[in-house]
Design a protein around this motif. Structure first.
Motif, PDB file in Angstrom:
ATOM      1  N   ALA A 100     -10.439 -12.469  25.020  1.00  0.00           N
ATOM      2  CA  ALA A 100      -9.985 -13.082  26.266  1.00  0.00           C
ATOM      3  C   ALA A 100      -8.462 -13.127  26.332  1.00  0.00           C
ATOM      4  O   ALA A 100      -7.864 -12.887  27.391  1.00  0.00           O
ATOM      5  N   ALA A 101      -7.825 -13.404  25.213  1.00  0.00           N
ATOM      6  CA  ALA A 101      -6.365 -13.429  25.168  1.00  0.00           C
ATOM      7  C   ALA A 101      -5.792 -12.039  25.449  1.00  0.00           C
ATOM      8  O   ALA A 101      -4.776 -11.898  26.143  1.00  0.00           O
ATOM      9  N   ALA A 102      -6.463 -11.002  24.929  1.00  0.00           N
ATOM     10  CA  ALA A 102      -6.008  -9.632  25.166  1.00  0.00           C
ATOM     11  C   ALA A 102      -6.121  -9.274  26.648  1.00  0.00           C
ATOM     12  O   ALA A 102      -5.246  -8.602  27.207  1.00  0.00           O
ATOM     13  N   VAL A 103      -7.199  -9.731  27.296  1.00  0.00           N
ATOM     14  CA  VAL A 103      -7.361  -9.477  28.730  1.00  0.00           C
ATOM     15  C   VAL A 103      -6.275 -10.201  29.522  1.00  0.00           C
ATOM     16  O   VAL A 103      -5.705  -9.637  30.464  1.00  0.00           O
ATOM     17  N   ASP A 104      -5.958 -11.439  29.142  1.00  0.00           N
ATOM     18  CA  ASP A 104      -4.902 -12.189  29.838  1.00  0.00           C
ATOM     19  C   ASP A 104      -3.565 -11.464  29.742  1.00  0.00           C
ATOM     20  O   ASP A 104      -2.828 -11.371  30.739  1.00  0.00           O
ATOM     21  N   ARG A 105      -3.252 -10.945  28.559  1.00  0.00           N
ATOM     22  CA  ARG A 105      -1.986 -10.214  28.401  1.00  0.00           C
ATOM     23  C   ARG A 105      -1.992  -8.936  29.242  1.00  0.00           C
ATOM     24  O   ARG A 105      -0.985  -8.588  29.871  1.00  0.00           O
ATOM     25  N   ALA A 106      -3.130  -8.271  29.247  1.00  0.00           N
ATOM     26  CA  ALA A 106      -3.239  -7.031  30.018  1.00  0.00           C
ATOM     27  C   ALA A 106      -3.126  -7.314  31.517  1.00  0.00           C
ATOM     28  O   ALA A 106      -2.460  -6.572  32.254  1.00  0.00           O
ATOM     29  N   ARG A 107      -3.736  -8.386  31.989  1.00  0.00           N
ATOM     30  CA  ARG A 107      -3.664  -8.713  33.408  1.00  0.00           C
ATOM     31  C   ARG A 107      -2.237  -9.051  33.827  1.00  0.00           C
ATOM     32  O   ARG A 107      -1.795  -8.679  34.925  1.00  0.00           O
ATOM     33  N   GLU A 108      -1.527  -9.746  32.966  1.00  0.00           N
ATOM     34  CA  GLU A 108      -0.139 -10.062  33.294  1.00  0.00           C
ATOM     35  C   GLU A 108       0.704  -8.799  33.392  1.00  0.00           C
ATOM     36  O   GLU A 108       1.534  -8.660  34.315  1.00  0.00           O
ATOM     37  N   ALA A 109       0.486  -7.862  32.470  1.00  0.00           N
ATOM     38  CA  ALA A 109       1.229  -6.592  32.518  1.00  0.00           C
ATOM     39  C   ALA A 109       0.868  -5.800  33.777  1.00  0.00           C
ATOM     40  O   ALA A 109       1.757  -5.231  34.452  1.00  0.00           O
ATOM     41  N   LEU A 110      -0.408  -5.762  34.131  1.00  0.00           N
ATOM     42  CA  LEU A 110      -0.829  -5.037  35.321  1.00  0.00           C
ATOM     43  C   LEU A 110      -0.340  -5.719  36.605  1.00  0.00           C
ATOM     44  O   LEU A 110       0.009  -5.058  37.579  1.00  0.00           O
ATOM     45  N   ARG A 111      -0.273  -7.050  36.577  1.00  0.00           N
ATOM     46  CA  ARG A 111       0.197  -7.787  37.742  1.00  0.00           C
ATOM     47  C   ARG A 111       1.683  -7.469  38.008  1.00  0.00           C
ATOM     48  O   ARG A 111       2.101  -7.351  39.172  1.00  0.00           O
ATOM     49  N   ARG A 112       2.452  -7.347  36.954  1.00  0.00           N
ATOM     50  CA  ARG A 112       3.878  -7.017  37.137  1.00  0.00           C
ATOM     51  C   ARG A 112       4.054  -5.634  37.774  1.00  0.00           C
ATOM     52  O   ARG A 112       5.037  -5.394  38.454  1.00  0.00           O
ATOM     53  N   LYS A 113       3.084  -4.761  37.555  1.00  0.00           N
ATOM     54  CA  LYS A 113       3.144  -3.419  38.144  1.00  0.00           C
ATOM     55  C   LYS A 113       2.462  -3.344  39.498  1.00  0.00           C
ATOM     56  O   LYS A 113       2.401  -2.287  40.129  1.00  0.00           O
ATOM     57  N   GLY A 114       1.924  -4.476  39.949  1.00  0.00           N
ATOM     58  CA  GLY A 114       1.258  -4.519  41.248  1.00  0.00           C
ATOM     59  C   GLY A 114      -0.101  -3.864  41.260  1.00  0.00           C
ATOM     60  O   GLY A 114      -0.579  -3.462  42.337  1.00  0.00           O
TER      61      GLY A 114
END
Length: 254
Positions: free
Chosen positions: A237-251
Motif C-alpha cells: 500500500a505504501a508503494a502504491v501511495d508513492r507511485a500515485r503521488e509521482a503519477l499525480r505530479r505528472k498529471g
C-alpha cells in the motif's frame, strides 16, 4: 413469408454479400448453394451490383470509411500474422467478421446500445488466433491500444465498454492493462509482466510498468480489479501511495 424462410433468406443474403466473388454462388463452408428453389427475393438480386456493394462494404469498414474506425490500421500486425498470404487481409477479415456472431451486438451509430466495432473485431481476431499465444498477445495489445487511443480523443464513448481489462479512472481518464507473457482471461488475476494503455486529458501513452505503478493507475477504477486487494495494506500500500503521488505530479491520475 414464414419465419424459417426469412431466416434462410437473411443467411443467404449475408453469404452472398460477404464472400468474395468466385465463392459467392455458395456450396462452400457449409452454406447451401443458391439454386432455383431459393426465395424469389434472392433470385431477383442483381449479382453484379451485389458484388460491387460487397466490395464497398468490406473495404469501407476495413479502411474506416464506414463506421469511422480504420480496423486495417489498428490491427495491422494482427492481420499480417493471421492472414500472411493475403494482400487484402483487412477486407477478407472484415468479410469473415460480418458473417460470424461477433458483429451481432455492435453499435456504429453512437446510441450506447452495443459495443464498439473495434472491440468486436478484436475478439473475432482473438478467436481466430486460438492457442497461438504470440499472435493472441499481439491482437490483445493492438485491441487495447485502439480502444484507449479512441477514448483519449473521445472520453465519452457512444457505445458500451465491455472489455474486462479497460476501466474508467476519471472524468477524462481510462486505463487498460494486459500481461506481456500470457493472454489475460481473468480480470481479477494480477499480471506477471504488466503493460498499460492510458488515456488522460486527451493524452495517450502505453508501455510496460512495474506492478505498483499499474496498481496506482487503476486505484480509482470503477469497478476496481480484484487483484488490487493485495495492494491495500502494508508495504504494498505504501508503494502504491508513492507511485500515485509521482503519477499525480505528472498529471496522469486525478
Amino acid at each position: 413469408m414464414a419465419g424459417g424462410e426469412l431466416t434462410e433468406l437473411n443467411r443467404a443474403f449475408k453469404h452472398r454479400l460477404t464472400y468474395p466473388g468466385p465463392r459467392r454462388t455458395g456450396g462452400t463452408d457449409g452454406v447451401a448453394a443458391v439454386d432455383p428453389g431459393a426465395p424469389a427475393a434472392l433470385r431477383a438480386v442483381d449479382t453484379e451490383q451485389l458484388a460491387r456493394v460487397a466490395h464497398e462494404l468490406t473495404q469501407g469498414i476495413s479502411q474506416g470509411a464506414i463506421g469511422g474506425v480504420p480496423l486495417r490500421e489498428h490491427f495491422a500486425g494482427s492481420l499480417r500474422a493471421l492472414y500472411p498470404d493475403r494482400h487484402n487481409a483487412g477486407q477478407r477479415a472484415v468479410a469473415e467478421f460480418l458473417r460470424g456472431p461477433h458483429c451481432h451486438d455492435v453499435d456504429m451509430l453512437g446510441l450506447c446500445r452495443g459495443r464498439s466495432v473495434t472491440e468486436a473485431f478484436g475478439e473475432f481476431l482473438l478467436d481466430r488466433a486460438g492457442d497461438d499465444v504470440p499472435t493472441a498477445l499481439l491482437v490483445e495489445r493492438e485491441l487495447l491500444a485502439a480502444l484507449v487511443k479512441t477514448l483519449a480523443r473521445h472520453p465519452e464513448p457512444g457505445y458500451l465498454i465491455r472489455h474486462p481489462h479497460l476501466r474508467r479512472t476519471g472524468e477524462d481518464a481510462w486505463v487498460a492493462w494486459t500481461d506481456g507473457t500470457r493472454p489475460l482471461r481473468d480480470a481479477d488475476r494480477e499480471p506477471g509482466a504488466p503493460a498499460v494503455f492510458v488515456a488522460r486529458g486527451g493524452r495517450y501513452f502505453a508501455g510496460g510498468l512495474s506492478a505498483p505503478l499499474v496498481a496506482a493507475l487503476l486505484w480509482s477504477a470503477e469497478p476496481r480489479p480484484g487483484w488490487l486487494r493485495a495492494w491495500t495494506a502494508g508495504e504494498r500500500a505504501a508503494a502504491v501511495d508513492r507511485a500515485r503521488e509521482a503519477l499525480r505530479r505528472k498529471g496522469l491520475v486525478p
